[in-house]
Design a protein around this motif. Structure first.
Motif, PDB file in Angstrom:
ATOM      1  N   PHE A 114       0.824  -1.224   0.000  1.00 21.33           N
ATOM      2  CA  PHE A 114       0.000   0.000   0.000  1.00 21.33           C
ATOM      3  C   PHE A 114       0.852   1.265   0.000  1.00 21.33           C
ATOM      4  O   PHE A 114       0.327   2.359  -0.138  1.00 21.33           O
ATOM      5  N   ASP A 115       2.172   1.096   0.179  1.00 21.76           N
ATOM      6  CA  ASP A 115       3.052   2.272   0.170  1.00 21.76           C
ATOM      7  C   ASP A 115       3.694   2.476  -1.198  1.00 21.76           C
ATOM      8  O   ASP A 115       4.427   3.443  -1.384  1.00 21.76           O
ATOM      9  N   LEU A 116       3.411   1.576  -2.134  1.00 20.97           N
ATOM     10  CA  LEU A 116       4.011   1.730  -3.473  1.00 20.97           C
ATOM     11  C   LEU A 116       3.432   2.983  -4.127  1.00 20.97           C
ATOM     12  O   LEU A 116       2.210   3.192  -4.094  1.00 20.97           O
ATOM     13  N   PRO A 117       4.284   3.829  -4.690  1.00 26.94           N
ATOM     14  CA  PRO A 117       3.803   5.102  -5.231  1.00 26.94           C
ATOM     15  C   PRO A 117       2.785   4.911  -6.350  1.00 26.94           C
ATOM     16  O   PRO A 117       2.923   4.032  -7.196  1.00 26.94           O
ATOM     17  N   PHE A 118       1.739   5.746  -6.283  1.00 26.51           N
ATOM     18  CA  PHE A 118       0.712   5.802  -7.342  1.00 26.51           C
ATOM     19  C   PHE A 118       0.001   4.461  -7.530  1.00 26.51           C
ATOM     20  O   PHE A 118      -0.477   4.162  -8.616  1.00 26.51           O
ATOM     21  N   TRP A 153     -10.155   1.641   7.600  1.00 27.69           N
ATOM     22  CA  TRP A 153     -10.625   3.017   7.550  1.00 27.69           C
ATOM     23  C   TRP A 153      -9.690   3.793   6.624  1.00 27.69           C
ATOM     24  O   TRP A 153      -8.824   3.192   6.003  1.00 27.69           O
ATOM     25  N   GLU A 154      -9.864   5.097   6.561  1.00 24.57           N
ATOM     26  CA  GLU A 154      -9.111   5.871   5.554  1.00 24.57           C
ATOM     27  C   GLU A 154      -8.174   6.890   6.177  1.00 24.57           C
ATOM     28  O   GLU A 154      -8.582   7.721   6.975  1.00 24.57           O
ATOM     29  N   ASN A 155      -6.890   6.793   5.756  1.00 19.62           N
ATOM     30  CA  ASN A 155      -5.994   7.917   6.025  1.00 19.62           C
ATOM     31  C   ASN A 155      -6.136   8.883   4.850  1.00 19.62           C
ATOM     32  O   ASN A 155      -6.572  10.005   5.003  1.00 19.62           O
ATOM     33  N   GLY A 156      -5.815   8.404   3.635  1.00 17.34           N
ATOM     34  CA  GLY A 156      -6.138   9.201   2.447  1.00 17.34           C
ATOM     35  C   GLY A 156      -4.967   9.351   1.481  1.00 17.34           C
ATOM     36  O   GLY A 156      -3.884   8.805   1.689  1.00 17.34           O
ATOM     37  N   PHE A 157      -5.246  10.102   0.411  1.00 19.19           N
ATOM     38  CA  PHE A 157      -4.202  10.373  -0.586  1.00 19.19           C
ATOM     39  C   PHE A 157      -3.203  11.376   0.002  1.00 19.19           C
ATOM     40  O   PHE A 157      -3.594  12.350   0.628  1.00 19.19           O
ATOM     41  N   ARG A 158      -1.934  11.114  -0.257  1.00 24.46           N
ATOM     42  CA  ARG A 158      -0.862  11.865   0.390  1.00 24.46           C
ATOM     43  C   ARG A 158      -0.315  12.959  -0.542  1.00 24.46           C
ATOM     44  O   ARG A 158      -0.140  12.731  -1.741  1.00 24.46           O
ATOM     45  N   HIS A 159      -0.058  14.123   0.039  1.00 22.10           N
ATOM     46  CA  HIS A 159       0.498  15.265  -0.696  1.00 22.10           C
ATOM     47  C   HIS A 159       1.701  15.788   0.078  1.00 22.10           C
ATOM     48  O   HIS A 159       1.899  15.450   1.237  1.00 22.10           O
ATOM     49  N   THR A 160       2.481  16.626  -0.588  1.00 23.87           N
ATOM     50  CA  THR A 160       3.783  17.012  -0.036  1.00 23.87           C
ATOM     51  C   THR A 160       3.812  18.472   0.399  1.00 23.87           C
ATOM     52  O   THR A 160       3.373  19.354  -0.351  1.00 23.87           O
ATOM     53  N   GLY A 216      10.334  19.294   5.282  1.00 25.65           N
ATOM     54  CA  GLY A 216       9.014  18.955   4.736  1.00 25.65           C
ATOM     55  C   GLY A 216       8.517  17.601   5.209  1.00 25.65           C
ATOM     56  O   GLY A 216       9.216  16.885   5.950  1.00 25.65           O
ATOM     57  N   GLN A 217       7.297  17.318   4.806  1.00 23.67           N
ATOM     58  CA  GLN A 217       6.669  16.030   5.142  1.00 23.67           C
ATOM     59  C   GLN A 217       5.607  15.745   4.104  1.00 23.67           C
ATOM     60  O   GLN A 217       5.293  16.602   3.255  1.00 23.67           O
ATOM     61  N   GLU A 218       4.991  14.573   4.177  1.00 24.96           N
ATOM     62  CA  GLU A 218       3.912  14.281   3.218  1.00 24.96           C
ATOM     63  C   GLU A 218       2.789  13.566   3.964  1.00 24.96           C
ATOM     64  O   GLU A 218       3.046  12.662   4.781  1.00 24.96           O
ATOM     65  N   ASN A 219       1.544  14.006   3.713  1.00 20.92           N
ATOM     66  CA  ASN A 219       0.401  13.471   4.436  1.00 20.92           C
ATOM     67  C   ASN A 219      -0.891  13.807   3.707  1.00 20.92           C
ATOM     68  O   ASN A 219      -0.890  14.704   2.845  1.00 20.92           O
ATOM     69  N   PRO A 220      -1.980  13.124   4.055  1.00 27.75           N
ATOM     70  CA  PRO A 220      -3.283  13.530   3.506  1.00 27.75           C
ATOM     71  C   PRO A 220      -3.701  14.904   4.024  1.00 27.75           C
ATOM     72  O   PRO A 220      -3.243  15.336   5.094  1.00 27.75           O
ATOM     73  N   PHE A 221      -4.615  15.547   3.296  1.00 26.41           N
ATOM     74  CA  PHE A 221      -5.040  16.896   3.671  1.00 26.41           C
ATOM     75  C   PHE A 221      -5.541  16.963   5.120  1.00 26.41           C
ATOM     76  O   PHE A 221      -5.205  17.881   5.865  1.00 26.41           O
ATOM     77  N   LEU A 238       0.389  19.294  -4.622  1.00 24.26           N
ATOM     78  CA  LEU A 238      -0.627  18.230  -4.701  1.00 24.26           C
ATOM     79  C   LEU A 238      -0.060  17.052  -5.479  1.00 24.26           C
ATOM     80  O   LEU A 238      -0.420  16.780  -6.609  1.00 24.26           O
ATOM     81  N   THR A 239       0.842  16.320  -4.828  1.00 27.61           N
ATOM     82  CA  THR A 239       1.519  15.195  -5.494  1.00 27.61           C
ATOM     83  C   THR A 239       0.628  13.957  -5.582  1.00 27.61           C
ATOM     84  O   THR A 239       0.799  13.138  -6.489  1.00 27.61           O
ATOM     85  N   LYS A 240      -0.263  13.744  -4.640  1.00 26.89           N
ATOM     86  CA  LYS A 240      -1.153  12.558  -4.623  1.00 26.89           C
ATOM     87  C   LYS A 240      -0.349  11.293  -4.933  1.00 26.89           C
ATOM     88  O   LYS A 240      -0.750  10.455  -5.741  1.00 26.89           O
ATOM     89  N   HIS A 241       0.771  11.159  -4.280  1.00 27.33           N
ATOM     90  CA  HIS A 241       1.748  10.130  -4.633  1.00 27.33           C
ATOM     91  C   HIS A 241       1.481   8.752  -4.040  1.00 27.33           C
ATOM     92  O   HIS A 241       2.095   7.765  -4.423  1.00 27.33           O
ATOM     93  N   ALA A 242       0.532   8.670  -3.071  1.00 26.07           N
ATOM     94  CA  ALA A 242       0.197   7.348  -2.493  1.00 26.07           C
ATOM     95  C   ALA A 242      -1.143   7.496  -1.763  1.00 26.07           C
ATOM     96  O   ALA A 242      -1.536   8.604  -1.390  1.00 26.07           O
ATOM     97  N   TYR A 243      -1.832   6.372  -1.580  1.00 28.17           N
ATOM     98  CA  TYR A 243      -3.069   6.358  -0.771  1.00 28.17           C
ATOM     99  C   TYR A 243      -2.795   5.480   0.449  1.00 28.17           C
ATOM    100  O   TYR A 243      -2.422   4.311   0.299  1.00 28.17           O
TER     101      TYR A 243
END
Ligand code: TK8
Length: 343
Positions: A114-118, A153-160, A216-221, A238-243
């Motif tokens: 689930f951590d594989l990009p895109f 449950w949902e963490n969400g799409f990740r952005h940077t 920096g860091q990356e996380n859902p909104f 808005l990288t949306k690089h992983a869900y």
């Protein structure tokens, strides 16, 4: 007249008998439930949509057990980080934790898929995969390590986000000290993009950003908003690089002491919590970009061509980590996504 009133009295006593029986069943049914108070560790604060999910789950368990089964959330990592809380849950000293899958990869490597990009393109396909037989396949791996996943449950799409510069092209990652979740896949992904990746528990991120220990860091909104990262981060890309899915992990040591009825209530109420948590998460996400801009962040997204470059650059992560994740997990997830997408 006598006949009618006799029939009426018969009907009345039948109804009364049924009501008494129903009442005794419900009383005896609730008698199957003992007084329980399950403590739950969360890294986020109570205003996060995880709070909506746990409120729904808790009202459900109270209702189904006549007030005997309580869910007691703890917030802001008060009981520990994702990983330390998960270890406490495994030992039985803590009942539950809501955690991203990423920190649990050190315990169950297959979750690394689930951590594989895109990997995922939409939340809808994530829901379909996680709530189906593939999600069950991953959950079935957890009891062996002392964990029971009650629901996805949902963490969400990740952005940077970062404090140095707007990241408008891959080269802009160069030299940015980026906090990542504690696993080698995220570490490798952000190193491959050119940043100086630093694994760190979520509970330490705000102060690390504030003191510029990391840029920096990356996380859902919802996490960026909930943790007020906008106070210490200027740029959002808005990288949306992983869900990231969220695991609702329950201690197997505690679980095994519960009756089948109590176990059933926890599963049913975690599923009701899932619906509410995803709804609340997505409702908040819909407003997040405006909220983050209003809180001073400069927001940009990659051009389609740049997004393609980032995707191309990170394809190698799949090859490098498939073996550690396990070929079966990677093959099954990619096949299921193909089926869901109809291609
Ligand atoms: C919250 C974490 C968070 C995760 C992270 O406990 O660590 O960045 O995205 O949601 O699980």
């Amino acid at each position: 007249m006598i006949k009618t009133s006799f029939r009426a009295s018969l009907r009345f006593s039948a109804v009364a008998a049924l009501a008494a029986a129903a009442c005794s069943i419900s009383t005896s049914a609730q008698a199957q439930f003992q007084e329980r108070n399950f403590r739950v560790s969360n890294g986020v604060s109570k205003e996060h949509p995880m709070g909506n999910g746990l409120a729904k789950m808790g009202s459900c368990t109270l209702e189904k057990t006549g007030g005997k089964m309580k869910i007691q959330p703890f917030w802001d990592g008060a009981l520990g980080s994702d990983l330390t809380s998960t270890q406490s849950v495994r030992s039985g000293s803590l009942d539950m934790v809501l955690t991203s899958t990423a920190p649990v990869v050190s315990i169950v490597p297959a979750l690394g898929v689930f951590d594989l990009p895109f990997l995922f393109n939409t939340a809808a396909e994530a829901d379909q995969l996680l709530d189906g037989k593939v999600g069950d396949w991953f959950s079935a791996k957890l009891p062996a390590v002392g964990l029971v996943n009650l629901a996805w449950w949902e963490n969400g799409f990740r952005h940077t986000t970062n404090s140095k510069r707007a990241i408008t092209k891959v080269e802009d990652f160069d030299g940015v000290k980026m906090r990542v979740m504690q696993n080698t896949i995220f570490l490798d992904t952000f190193k491959t993009l050119g940043s100086n990746a630093v694994p760190m528990a979520f509970t330490e991120v705000y102060s690390a950003l504030e003191t510029h220990t990391v840029d920096g860091q990356e996380n859902p909104f919802t996490n960026i908003e909930n943790m007020k990262f906008y106070e210490v981060q200027k740029y959002l890309t808005l990288t949306k690089h992983a869900y990231s899915p969220t695991l609702v992990l329950f201690s197997k040591r505690v679980w095994d002491k519960l009756s089948p009825q109590e176990q059933g209530v926890l599963q049913e109420c975690a599923a009701q919590g899932r619906t509410e948590q995803r709804r609340a998460n997505r409702a908040q996400e819909a407003k997040s970009v405006d909220n983050l801009k209003a809180n001073g962040m400069t927001v940009n997204e990659f051009s389609p061509a740049e997004t393609q470059r980032v995707r191309e650059r990170t394809k190698v992560i799949y090859e490098r980590h498939a073996k550690a994740i396990g070929d079966e997990a990677v093959t099954m997830v990619t096949a299921e996504l193909k089926r869901i997408r109809g291609n």
